[in-house]
Design an enzyme around this catalytic site. Sequence first.
Site, mmCIF file in Angstrom:
data_model
loop_
_atom_site.group_PDB
_atom_site.id
_atom_site.type_symbol
_atom_site.label_atom_id
_atom_site.label_comp_id
_atom_site.label_asym_id
_atom_site.label_seq_id
_atom_site.Cartn_x
_atom_site.Cartn_y
_atom_site.Cartn_z
ATOM 1 N N GLN A 162 -4.778 3.248 0.788
ATOM 2 C CA GLN A 162 -4.265 3.212 -0.590
ATOM 3 C C GLN A 162 -3.855 1.821 -1.091
ATOM 4 O O GLN A 162 -4.157 1.439 -2.215
ATOM 5 C CB GLN A 162 -3.078 4.164 -0.697
ATOM 6 N N GLU A 204 -1.952 0.889 -9.882
ATOM 7 C CA GLU A 204 -0.792 -0.002 -9.795
ATOM 8 C C GLU A 204 -1.144 -1.446 -10.110
ATOM 9 O O GLU A 204 -0.363 -2.356 -9.836
ATOM 10 C CB GLU A 204 -0.162 0.101 -8.407
ATOM 11 N N GLU A 284 2.201 1.490 6.555
ATOM 12 C CA GLU A 284 2.977 2.628 6.024
ATOM 13 C C GLU A 284 2.156 3.914 6.142
ATOM 14 O O GLU A 284 0.951 3.906 5.862
ATOM 15 C CB GLU A 284 3.282 2.311 4.550
ATOM 16 N N LYS A 336 12.601 5.656 -2.218
ATOM 17 C CA LYS A 336 12.190 5.916 -3.609
ATOM 18 C C LYS A 336 13.163 6.923 -4.213
ATOM 19 O O LYS A 336 13.171 8.099 -3.801
ATOM 20 C CB LYS A 336 10.799 6.547 -3.620
ATOM 21 N N ARG A 365 6.926 3.815 -7.901
ATOM 22 C CA ARG A 365 5.900 4.847 -7.790
ATOM 23 C C ARG A 365 4.619 4.338 -8.458
ATOM 24 O O ARG A 365 4.641 3.352 -9.186
ATOM 25 C CB ARG A 365 6.345 6.149 -8.477
ATOM 26 N N SER A 366 3.532 5.097 -8.277
ATOM 27 C CA SER A 366 2.286 4.671 -8.928
ATOM 28 C C SER A 366 2.350 4.892 -10.440
ATOM 29 O O SER A 366 1.716 4.169 -11.199
ATOM 30 C CB SER A 366 1.094 5.380 -8.308
ATOM 31 N N LYS A 387 8.806 -3.067 -2.930
ATOM 32 C CA LYS A 387 7.375 -2.795 -3.140
ATOM 33 C C LYS A 387 7.209 -2.199 -4.534
ATOM 34 O O LYS A 387 7.790 -1.156 -4.831
ATOM 35 C CB LYS A 387 6.912 -1.795 -2.070
HETATM 36 C C1 2PG Z 1 3.248 5.019 -2.229
HETATM 37 C C2 2PG Z 1 3.412 5.040 -3.733
HETATM 38 C C3 2PG Z 1 3.452 3.667 -4.321
HETATM 39 P P1 2PG Z 1 2.814 7.137 -5.140
HETATM 40 O O1 2PG Z 1 2.506 5.830 -1.658
HETATM 41 O O2 2PG Z 1 3.903 4.225 -1.564
HETATM 42 O O3 2PG Z 1 2.357 2.889 -3.891
HETATM 43 O O4 2PG Z 1 2.405 5.805 -4.336
HETATM 44 O O5 2PG Z 1 3.853 6.742 -6.109
HETATM 45 O O6 2PG Z 1 1.526 7.611 -5.776
HETATM 46 O O7 2PG Z 1 3.332 8.097 -4.118
HETATM 47 MG MG MG Z 2 3.248 5.153 0.403
#
Ligand code: 2PG
Ligand code: MG
Length: 428
Positions: A162, A204, A284, A336, A365-366, A387
């Site tokens: 990702q 992103e 991650e 988060k 978040r994305s 991040k």
């Molecule tokens: C992640 C996040 C941010 P998402 O996986 O770390 O990159 O993605 O907000 O889509 O969960």
């Molecule tokens: Mg992640």
Amino acid sequence: MSFIESVRARAVWDSRGCPTVEAEVRLDSGARGLAIAPAGASTGAGEARELRDGGERLKGLGVDRAVRAVNEVLGPCLQGMDITDQVGIDAAMCSADGTADKSRLGANAITAVSLACLWAASRQAGLPLWRHLSGTNEVRLPLPQIQIFGGGAHAKGSVDVQDFLAVPHGAKSFAQSLEWVAEVYHAAGKALSAQGKSLGVADEGGFWPQFGSNEGAIEALVKAIEAAGLRPGRDVSIALDLASTQYFAEGFYHWRSENRRFDKDQLLQLYTRWVQDYPIVSMEDGFAEDDIEGMQAMTHALGHKLQIIGDDFFVTNAPRIAERAGQGACNAVLIKPNQVGTVSETRQALETCRARGLGSIVSARSGETEDVSIVHLAVGWGVAQLKVGSFARSERMAKWNEGLRIEEDLGRALPYPHPHLFAWQHSS
Ligand code: 2PG
Ligand code: MG
């Protein structure tokens, strides 16, 4: 003391053009706090649940029910509460919701109100939010992880991994770390265009690559660091978000872009070789959200030289962090706020990391907006890494730029980055 006079919500739009919840908290003193909930795409099954309208309209993503939950339930429930009692405010919202996953009133509604209360409290105190949170503690700016290439759920049809991120751990200030990453980002874009491989940018803001393989993206990132005149592994290293829950099925990890599948041992062998061959400092969600055995094996094999982060694996949930870290899985946790739904529970997750000796990284978040709360949480709570996605698009740049303002306020007198981070890189 100052009290909550009213809490209102409205539907606003996020960086994917999807609706989300903005909350506005007003105090009897006239002070006001505003915050907007973000939204994930590669969400963990254990996350607190957003409340969406469903049905045809806006592909079911409308947030009218969540807005009503704020205006009709949470607002009246918080009216008259002391704004400095964040723990009490969050507990009141959790009990008004009454579910374990916040699905009745919605984690999007509750996150927005919880953060808006925090902003109102800082405004009432007459302090920037990061200072309000830090008290007299020494603070410094976090080291960023910045996405250069985006894949997985954020760039369908691209590679499976990702996030391919740059970590500028050799920089001497937050400002310098951003400048270095800007050079890397533009070098990567230039190389992709020259090779005719550019497909625009992913969710992103990272380039949406047309690489033949996941490893090809890592190689391109190393080349971009070099092309920027920086030393891979010394100035700038690489972090990966494998987001592997997205391609785990029936005991195997499936990489569609390469038509390959791995069992746990094969995947760990591949990671081990990557860590030998490339300047990777952090990985991650290398194994899926419930693959405790895979995460344990990875941490056992690589945890002494690699930051192994759990994101979907921990979902910012303090009891889950305590339990799984106790089993030797991961050595760091992604933090988060909307994964758990309140400021207080996010803080609890962080405290659990600290008590267990785990690293922590505050993350966006994305799906994001102009809201910069997470930058203040990272600085004010003394979290060493941040991040936020890539180095493009204003929902990302708003956060990097807020960090610059805070660094200027601090006067850049403090050592940067946090000295213990990636110490093996500095001494090699
Ligand atoms: C992640 C996040 C941010 P998402 O996986 O770390 O990159 O993605 O907000 O889509 O969960
Ligand atoms: Mg992640």
